[in-house]
Design an enzyme around this catalytic site. Structure first.
Site, PDB file in Angstrom:
ATOM      1  N   GLY A   1     -27.058  16.652  19.322  1.00 51.26           N
ATOM      2  CA  GLY A   1     -27.454  15.954  17.973  1.00 51.26           C
ATOM      3  C   GLY A   1     -26.618  16.797  16.803  1.00 51.26           C
ATOM      4  N   GLU A   2     -26.588  18.080  17.036  1.00 50.38           N
ATOM      5  CA  GLU A   2     -25.742  18.860  16.077  1.00 50.38           C
ATOM      6  C   GLU A   2     -24.216  18.812  16.495  1.00 50.38           C
ATOM      7  OE1 GLU A   2     -27.175  22.912  16.696  1.00 50.38           O
ATOM      8  OE2 GLU A   2     -29.143  22.421  15.432  1.00 50.38           O
ATOM      9  N   PHE A   3     -24.017  18.436  17.656  1.00 51.37           N
ATOM     10  CA  PHE A   3     -22.466  18.380  17.620  1.00 51.37           C
ATOM     11  C   PHE A   3     -21.822  16.832  17.266  1.00 51.37           C
ATOM     12  CE2 PHE A   3     -19.346  16.047  20.946  1.00 51.37           C
ATOM     13  CZ  PHE A   3     -18.342  16.542  20.527  1.00 51.37           C
TER      14      PHE A   3
END
Length: 415
Positions: A58-60
């Protein structure tokens, strides 16, 4: 810092004993603490490097636009540090062949491993996505160059736990040169920790910069042939949590008297599939629903005449496909006190999200969307039913353009 690293040594001793009996644990720690850092083409240019650390897929996803701009506009070499296996796989799939990117598992904040990486790769700028507090990473980032926290977020719950260790948390976070947070309430919570308020700035969530995938006409046709009845109003409930399916099934039972609607349930956790099937069977028959994986196994038996009233999506990675084909979208974790999941995906596709009253995790985005009339907040089944009788289209193109602040964030980092 000394006490922190002494405690880590004790933890290593305990983990090494447990790893003897747990192969997965052994592999996890071995892959992160004993990574190879050979002499490769990445080092030959003798250029200074930027390290970007994030935890998960998700953060990527929300960092990709930032990565692309640093590569293209700033022509910098990057080290991408990832915590999870799924995140590591996603990064490798995207950037494995890019000679300007080096991909590492995060070294679990090990003092010696972190020091080795900073020394070997001449890292002068470190970017941490959201607020993962790693004392050794922060220390070496500030010692060797500059540390930036981007998309920072601090909930009231986290703040309460951090305040118990305020003396160390304050010192660690103050290693950062600049802290860019998602909202003014986040800024206030950081200040309560004793963080220098001159370091903290508010910028919009990085999620506004994500370029979500759009399905092709061919994919849409395939869905219409096997799953989605284009002659009905399709309700997609995404990232649902316990009890939310029950509410929507009751709504569906009441509103679908003339067989006008189709309900698609996409649970946040796929292991709940059997539980959801049992809830459906309380008021519907076995012929009324089907799992999407069943349809895919035998597509020939599920052509047009076999549309089901209810579809359970027991498969990862296709939620946005269904958002694009929906007439109505509900975003889960909001009818139960979870705090809500991202509403930006449906908004990106021009769908007005329906949410419940529990949206504390996405408060800033909801507030702004509400001002523009881009969201429907409901508190009970009657309000949901009344809204489903309407039909609304929204144009959100300028919404995303206006809130994409990647260039402002880059200016903070590079001046």
């Amino acid at each position: 810092m000394i006490l922190y690293n002494l405690l880590r040594i004790l933890l290593y001793f305990i983990i090494s004993i447990l790893a003897i009996f747990n192969k997965k644990l052994l592999i996890f720690f071995k892959s992160r603490l004993f990574q190879k850092m050979g002499n490769d083409s990445f080092l030959n240019s003798n250029k200074e490097t930027i390290l970007i650390h994030f935890s998960s897929v998700g953060e990527f996803n929300l960092t990709q636009e930032l990565i692309e701009k640093i590569l293209k506009d700033k022509k910098q070499k990057l080290i991408l540090s990832v915590m999870t296996d799924t995140g590591f796989s996603a990064v490798n799939k995207k950037y494995y062949e890019n000679k300007n990117i080096k991909i590492f598992y995060f070294a679990l904040d090990d003092f010696f491993a972190i020091r080795k990486i900073y020394k070997k790769y001449k890292i002068k700028k470190t970017i941490v996505i959201e607020t993962e507090i790693w004392p050794n990473l922060y220390y070496f980032a500030s010692k060797n160059g500059e540390l930036f926290i981007i998309n920072g977020r601090l909930t009231e719950k986290k703040l309460k736990s951090y305040l118990k260790f305020k003396w160390i948390i304050k010192k660690v976070i103050n290693y950062a040169k600049k802290i860019m947070v998602q909202s003014f309430p986040d800024k206030e919570r950081y200040e309560k920790l004793g963080i220098d308020k001159n370091k903290i700035k508010v910028y919009k969530n990085l999620k506004y910069s994500i370029k979500y995938n759009k399905i092709t006409e061919e994919q849409i046709k395939k869905y219409h042939e096997t799953v989605i009845d284009k002659n009905k109003k399709v309700i997609v409930c995404g990232s649902t949590r316990p009890n939310e399916e029950k509410i929507w099934l009751e709504v569906f039972k009441q509103i679908n008297i003339n067989n006008e609607y189709q309900l698609v349930l996409v649970p946040r956790h796929l292991e709940r599939t059997s539980e959801i099937e049992n809830i459906i069977l309380e008021n519907f028959s076995k012929d009324d629903y089907l799992l999407i994986t069943q349809i895919e196994k035998d597509k020939s038996n599920y052509k047009i005449q076999n549309y089901k009233k209810i579809i359970i999506v027991d498969k990862m990675g296709v939620l946005t496909d269904f958002y694009q084909m929906a007439d109505f979208v509900f975003v889960g974790g909001t009818l139960t006190d979870i705090g809500g999941h991202s509403i930006l995906e449906p908004l990106y596709y021009g769908k007005k999200p329906i949410i419940g009253k529990y949206f504390q995790n996405i408060e800033e985005i909801v507030k702004y969307a509400k001002e523009l009339g881009f969201i429907e907040i409901v508190e009970n089944e009657n309000e949901i039913i009344e809204y489903l009788k309407k039909s609304e289209n929204i144009d959100t193109k300028t919404f995303f353009e206006k809130n994409n602040e990647i260039d402002k964030i880059l200016k903070e980092i590079f001046g």
